[in-house]
Enzyme design. Structure first.
Site, mmCIF file in Angstrom:
data_model
loop_
_atom_site.group_PDB
_atom_site.id
_atom_site.type_symbol
_atom_site.label_atom_id
_atom_site.label_comp_id
_atom_site.label_asym_id
_atom_site.label_seq_id
_atom_site.Cartn_x
_atom_site.Cartn_y
_atom_site.Cartn_z
ATOM 1 N N ASP A 128 60.154 75.018 -90.022
ATOM 2 C CA ASP A 128 61.889 74.983 -91.045
ATOM 3 C C ASP A 128 61.809 73.608 -91.866
ATOM 4 O OD1 ASP A 128 63.623 74.946 -91.991
ATOM 5 O OD2 ASP A 128 64.851 75.524 -89.617
ATOM 6 N N SER A 133 73.284 75.600 -89.629
ATOM 7 C CA SER A 133 72.524 74.963 -90.905
ATOM 8 C C SER A 133 73.498 73.407 -91.499
ATOM 9 C CB SER A 133 71.794 75.500 -91.600
ATOM 10 O OG SER A 133 71.275 74.992 -92.682
ATOM 11 N N HIS A 138 63.234 78.572 -91.355
ATOM 12 C CA HIS A 138 65.128 78.254 -91.339
ATOM 13 C C HIS A 138 66.306 79.081 -90.985
ATOM 14 C CE1 HIS A 138 67.988 74.657 -91.764
ATOM 15 N NE2 HIS A 138 69.340 75.813 -92.581
HETATM 16 C C1 MLT Z 1 72.852 70.803 -95.210
HETATM 17 O O1 MLT Z 1 72.685 70.353 -96.676
HETATM 18 O O2 MLT Z 1 73.875 71.030 -94.923
HETATM 19 C C2 MLT Z 1 71.111 70.861 -94.751
HETATM 20 O O3 MLT Z 1 70.381 70.637 -95.818
HETATM 21 C C3 MLT Z 1 70.716 72.420 -94.430
HETATM 22 C C4 MLT Z 1 71.419 73.212 -95.883
HETATM 23 O O4 MLT Z 1 71.543 73.374 -97.314
HETATM 24 O O5 MLT Z 1 72.612 73.999 -94.841
#
Ligand code: MLT
Length: 199
Positions: A150, A100, A181
């Site tokens: 996701d 992520s 996710h």
């Molecule tokens: C990010 O901010 O990198 C993406 O939205 C994924 C997350 O929330 O970690």
């Protein structure tokens, strides 16, 4: 940067990059599942969002603070370079494993710093920077795991990221899972199977 280094017996070093709200401890078990003999450099994101560590600031969910993303990516790159000297690992043989938010900064290392990674396992990544002037990614191997449902990282993000990476010369593979996710054991096992054929 706050981090953990564990020496392994193989030449490859995993750069572990956690998701939002994680720490440098989160992905150690996952890394050992993929290759218990690799070196591990696991880093904690320096930014706090309501107390949750992240690798760069965001303005809203999925909307990145681009200036901070670029600054933090360069900072992480410099940190890996100096850690390689300190811990005596091969800086040309670093494979990022990110989930992520961690996958997004790993993607941006590829987008900004030629030769920064030999490979990457990106769990649920997005396109980090659409304005990047992507360097040659010849000989770089990238595996991506994505969820068909996701909502945080819609399928077209993965598809666009794969196109950008492969257009720059990277060898890419995407594995799709009928989940959202979350990161499942099934996804980790598929990443491991890919890694074993490439490294
Ligand atoms: C990010 O901010 O990198 C993406 O939205 C994924 C997350 O929330 O970690």
């Amino acid at each position: 940067m706050q981090h953990i280094f564990e020496k392994g017996t193989k030449p490859v070093t995993f750069l572990l990059l956690h998701g939002t709200g994680g720490t440098e401890h989160d992905l150690i078990g996952l890394a050992k599942e993929i290759d218990a003999d690799a070196n591990i450099l696991s880093v904690r994101g320096q930014v706090l969002e309501n107390g949750m560590p992240r690798f760069f600031r965001r303005l809203a969910e999925g909307v990145f603070d681009m200036e901070d993303l670029r600054f933090r990516t360069d900072e992480l790159h410099n940190f890996v370079q100096s850690a390689a000297k300190e811990y005596n690992f091969d800086v040309k043989n670093v494979v990022a494993i990110g989930y992520s938010n961690g996958a997004n900064i790993a993607g941006n290392l590829l987008f900004r710093h030629e030769g920064s990674l030999a490979g990457a396992i990106l769990h649920h990544p997005m396109v980090p920077d659409r304005e990047a002037n992507i360097p040659s990614l010849e000989n770089v191997k990238v595996w991506m795991g994505a969820g068909t449902n996701d909502s945080m990282c819609p399928p077209q993000e993965t598809e666009e990221l794969e196109q950008l990476l492969s257009a720059a010369g990277a060898e890419t593979e995407v594995a799709w899972f009928n989940f959202g996710h979350q990161l499942t054991m099934q996804e980790v096992q598929q990443a491991k199977a890919w890694y074993e054929t490439k490294f």
